[in-house]
Design a protein around this motif. Structure first.
Motif, PDB file in Angstrom:
ATOM      1  N   MET A 155       7.841   9.289 -12.505  1.00  0.00           N
ATOM      2  CA  MET A 155       7.651   8.892 -11.113  1.00  0.00           C
ATOM      3  C   MET A 155       6.531   9.742 -10.521  1.00  0.00           C
ATOM      4  N   LEU A 156       5.507   9.054  -9.986  1.00  0.00           N
ATOM      5  CA  LEU A 156       4.338   9.737  -9.451  1.00  0.00           C
ATOM      6  C   LEU A 156       4.288   9.521  -7.939  1.00  0.00           C
ATOM      7  N   LEU A 157       4.216  10.634  -7.203  1.00  0.00           N
ATOM      8  CA  LEU A 157       4.209  10.587  -5.745  1.00  0.00           C
ATOM      9  C   LEU A 157       3.108  11.500  -5.216  1.00  0.00           C
ATOM     10  N   GLU A 158       2.422  11.040  -4.179  1.00  0.00           N
ATOM     11  CA  GLU A 158       1.393  11.859  -3.539  1.00  0.00           C
ATOM     12  C   GLU A 158       1.793  12.158  -2.106  1.00  0.00           C
ATOM     13  N   GLY A 159       1.383  13.324  -1.628  1.00  0.00           N
ATOM     14  CA  GLY A 159       1.737  13.703  -0.266  1.00  0.00           C
ATOM     15  C   GLY A 159       0.816  14.764   0.292  1.00  0.00           C
ATOM     16  N   TRP A 160       0.955  14.992   1.593  1.00  0.00           N
ATOM     17  CA  TRP A 160       0.132  15.971   2.307  1.00  0.00           C
ATOM     18  C   TRP A 160       1.016  17.080   2.855  1.00  0.00           C
ATOM     19  N   ILE A 161       0.434  18.272   2.907  1.00  0.00           N
ATOM     20  CA  ILE A 161       1.176  19.425   3.409  1.00  0.00           C
ATOM     21  C   ILE A 161       0.213  20.341   4.149  1.00  0.00           C
ATOM     22  N   PRO A 162       0.636  20.952   5.273  1.00  0.00           N
ATOM     23  CA  PRO A 162      -0.234  21.935   5.925  1.00  0.00           C
ATOM     24  C   PRO A 162      -0.631  23.034   4.955  1.00  0.00           C
ATOM     25  N   ALA A 163      -1.898  23.408   4.947  1.00  0.00           N
ATOM     26  CA  ALA A 163      -2.399  24.390   3.980  1.00  0.00           C
ATOM     27  C   ALA A 163      -1.629  25.700   4.059  1.00  0.00           C
ATOM     28  N   ALA A 164      -1.137  26.044   5.250  1.00  0.00           N
ATOM     29  CA  ALA A 164      -0.396  27.297   5.405  1.00  0.00           C
ATOM     30  C   ALA A 164       0.934  27.269   4.649  1.00  0.00           C
ATOM     31  N   ASN A 186      -6.950   8.967   4.136  1.00  0.00           N
ATOM     32  CA  ASN A 186      -6.519   8.947   5.541  1.00  0.00           C
ATOM     33  C   ASN A 186      -5.604  10.147   5.752  1.00  0.00           C
ATOM     34  N   ILE A 187      -6.186  11.245   6.139  1.00  0.00           N
ATOM     35  CA  ILE A 187      -5.465  12.518   6.189  1.00  0.00           C
ATOM     36  C   ILE A 187      -4.615  12.572   7.459  1.00  0.00           C
ATOM     37  N   PRO A 188      -3.324  12.882   7.343  1.00  0.00           N
ATOM     38  CA  PRO A 188      -2.472  12.958   8.540  1.00  0.00           C
ATOM     39  C   PRO A 188      -2.890  14.109   9.455  1.00  0.00           C
ATOM     40  N   ILE A 189      -2.685  13.895  10.743  1.00  0.00           N
ATOM     41  CA  ILE A 189      -3.140  14.852  11.758  1.00  0.00           C
ATOM     42  C   ILE A 189      -1.948  15.568  12.374  1.00  0.00           C
ATOM     43  N   ASP A 190      -2.002  16.885  12.341  1.00  0.00           N
ATOM     44  CA  ASP A 190      -1.025  17.723  13.037  1.00  0.00           C
ATOM     45  C   ASP A 190      -1.802  18.665  13.947  1.00  0.00           C
ATOM     46  N   LEU A 191      -1.467  18.651  15.234  1.00  0.00           N
ATOM     47  CA  LEU A 191      -2.179  19.476  16.199  1.00  0.00           C
ATOM     48  C   LEU A 191      -1.485  20.819  16.377  1.00  0.00           C
ATOM     49  N   GLU A 192      -2.276  21.864  16.474  1.00  0.00           N
ATOM     50  CA  GLU A 192      -1.742  23.210  16.684  1.00  0.00           C
ATOM     51  C   GLU A 192      -2.603  23.885  17.748  1.00  0.00           C
ATOM     52  N   ASN A 193      -2.075  23.942  18.959  1.00  0.00           N
ATOM     53  CA  ASN A 193      -2.811  24.514  20.081  1.00  0.00           C
ATOM     54  C   ASN A 193      -2.005  25.634  20.727  1.00  0.00           C
ATOM     55  N   ASN A 194      -2.661  26.387  21.608  1.00  0.00           N
ATOM     56  CA  ASN A 194      -1.949  27.425  22.349  1.00  0.00           C
ATOM     57  C   ASN A 194      -1.041  26.768  23.387  1.00  0.00           C
TER      58      ASN A 194
END
Length: 627
Positions: free
Chosen positions: A269-278, A304-312
């Motif tokens: 079973m082959l699956l691809e995914g994205w994870i925050p680099a941290a 199509n890279i998913p977007i996660d926002l990290e702001n103050n």
């Protein structure tokens, strides 16, 4: 700021795949790469349909709770009870898919029965209204008359058309006259041809007493059904929310299976995914510990890279506004931190009344203090945003000195007199301030556009935009400070020449010279026609603030002028007009103060910033739990 993402591929033996997915969901950081739509899978479609059905019933049960709580409050008012009515909602209990579906079916069946009972009640009420003009009589007597050879026919006609001759000809008997309509019956031998200029009335099948009994029965049934629905709304509402989370988890699990590629005769079973680099290291350590095969993949332009926002904390409050438009692409700048200060100022200028700003600040602060422990984080964020916007409105209102429509600077207080000397802006200055803010935000947006192009394609692609910035800034300096740079003087001409070279010859690096010149001319036309309109759009900041202040002053005048000259009723009427008038004005102006800064942000600022948007939101594969 956009969180940096890493792409991974996971290969797992098919017998271990469910255990692997459960471990992946427990980590709660991997966004599954979607290669297939849920429309391609019937199971996911059924889950979506079930969740939609469940959401409809949850909204209905919420209305049932609100209606019942309203009845309790009305009853408490009528009995003058000092106890505050509350509705006790039972805690959730463990629920399976089958139990949740059974409960959902029960609610839908109960709703249908309530609707049928309401329709039956309305039908009986309609029949009773039709029978009311005839009074009470027994249908059995009509049957006995017919057996004796006579039939009774019911008629209606305008009262002015009723003919007394019908009494002799057809034994007509007037029954009643309602709203200029005459109701009468005829008693004639069976088979008699009735030549009467009136309309035959279709009578209900039951008499008035039977209909009254039916109405009582229908109302009793409706009461019992509503009581049963209220029990579900109080005893099972939380359980249905748990069922919704269960369906959400089932969907996430099913979607992960759908996005899986099967290799080697379905054994791998082959699956691809994205994870925050941290989170890379913790993910790799967990997978290594359990001997799962994984590989970090290179990111391609097609991804199509998913977007996660990290702001103050400050910029994060404005993310709810930026999400109303769309998320940025992965290689774009997140404009949230850049438009947030402008939005605050624009809101304050549009609302433009220190009293209104203070009101928003106090209300939001009070709600946070009173309901702080029970508020969801999202609601707390909105209240914090309202606090900031209220504070901005209070400060911007000091520029004109308006406070609930009154002018602070006419009160003769030394502090306000000092403020008037320092910061007071009349209408001409407020008009100019609006245009200046527009120019500043547009130029700032163009600077961000240059940075964005340099980030995406390289510095050379940003040179044309830099040329426009230099040209516009030089025109502004030459106009405002001719002693520094005279308009069309030697220095100004050199600067204009340099910016012209950038605009006309490097707007499309790599393309031939003539095409660059043509595109430069097209950009010049767009700038000449669009820039002035963009700047003038900011006049709305002045216009909305001015109109809101005028309307507030009108309500003040109405409150004083329309109050009667009475020691008791005068102040009461004045306060009522003041409160109601300013409540309407606050509602209308807060709505405008939200919509128009959004318009300036999403149209003028985003356009001049070269913002494209359309990013995919980062949604990690994890188990849904209570907030």
């Amino acid at each position: 700021m956009i969180v940096k993402m890493s792409k991974y591929a996971f290969m797992v033996y098919h017998k271990e795949y469910d255990e692997f997915l459960e471990r992946l969901r427990g980590m709660g950081v991997v966004h599954i790469q979607e290669k297939r739509s849920e429309k391609e899978d019937d199971g996911l479609q059924q889950l979506l349909a079930e969740r939609k059905r469940l959401q409809n019933e949850l909204r209905y049960l919420k209305r049932v709770q609100e209606d019942w709580l309203k009845e309790l409050k009305d009853e408490a008012k009528s009995t003058k009870s000092k106890l505050k009515p509350e509705l006790e909602i039972a805690p959730e209990r463990p629920v399976t898919v089958e139990e949740g579906r059974t409960l959902l079916n029960r609610i839908e069946d109960l709703r249908n029965r309530i609707e049928k009972a309401q329709a039956a009640e309305q039908a009986v009420e309609k029949d009773m209204a039709a029978m009311a003009v005839w009074g009470e009589f027994d249908y059995a007597n009509l049957d006995r008359l017919r057996d004796a050879g006579y039939e009774v026919t019911f008629f209606s006609c305008p009262a002015s058309r009723y003919d007394e001759d019908w009494r002799e000809a057809y034994n007509a008997v007037p029954i009643s006259v309602v709203q200029s309509v005459a109701y009468f019956v005829t008693i004639t031998p069976v088979g008699t041809v009735l030549e009467i200029d009136a309309e035959r009335v279709k009578m209900p099948e039951k008499g008035l007493k039977e209909l009254q009994a039916d109405l009582l029965a229908q109302r009793q049934e409706k009461v019992e059904l509503n009581e049963e629905m209220l029990q579900i709304a109080t005893n099972d509402y939380k359980t249905l929310e748990a069922y919704d989370r269960l369906l959400s988890n089932e969907y996430a699990w099913g979607n992960a299976k759908v996005q899986t590629n099967r290799e080697a005769d379905d054994r791998l079973m082959l699956l691809e995914g994205w994870i925050p680099a941290a989170q890379e290291q913790s993910l790799e350590n967990e997978l290594d510990r359990n001997n799962y095969y994984f590989r970090k993949l290179d990111i391609t332009p097609e991804d199509n890279i998913p977007i996660d926002l990290e702001n103050n904390w400050f910029s994060r409050l404005f993310e709810s506004i930026s999400r109303l438009y769309m998320l940025p692409k992965y290689n774009e700048l997140d404009l949230t931190p850049f438009f947030a200060p402008f939005f605050m100022i624009f809101f304050g200028l549009c609302l433009g009344d220190s009293g209104y700003g203070l009101f928003l600040l106090v209300v939001a602060t009070a709600v946070k203090m009173i309901k702080g422990k029970t508020l969801k984080p999202s609601v707390k964020g909105i209240l914090s945003l309202v606090q900031l916007l209220g504070m901005a409105t209070f400060l911007c209102g000091l520029l004109t000195g308006t406070f609930f429509g009154a002018n602070l600077y006419d009160w003769g207080i030394p502090l306000f007199d000092t403020l008037k000397e320092k910061i007071y802006f009349d209408n001409n200055k407020m008009f100019s301030l609006s245009l200046i803010l527009g120019v500043i935000q547009i130029i700032f947006g163009m600077c961000l556009k240059a940075v964005n192009k340099a980030k995406q394609f390289g510095v050379v692609y940003s040179l044309s935009t830099i040329g426009w910035i230099i040209l516009l800034v030089s025109m502004g300096v030459a106009f405002l400070c001719p002693q520094v740079m005279p308009m069309f003087g030697t220095i100004h001409l050199i600067v204009m020449g340099l910016s012209g070279l950038l605009i006309f010859f490097v707007n499309s690096p790599g393309k031939n010279l003539l095409l660059n010149v043509g595109l430069g001319l097209w950009d010049t036309y767009n700038m000449a026609t669009g820039l002035l309109g963009d700047v003038l759009s900011y006049v709305r900041l002045f216009a909305l603030g001015l109109s809101g202040g005028i309307l507030a002053g009108v309500f003040n005048s109405l409150a004083v002028g329309m109050s009667p000259d009475h020691v008791v009723f005068g102040p009461v009427v004045m306060v009522l007009i003041f409160v109601i008038g300013h409540a309407i004005n606050i509602f209308m102006n807060v709505l405008g103060a939200l919509v128009h800064p959004m318009r300036l942000t999403f149209v003028e600022f985003f356009k001049n910033s070269g913002y494209e948007g359309g990013g995919l939101e980062y949604k990690p594969f994890k188990k849904m739990v209570n907030e």
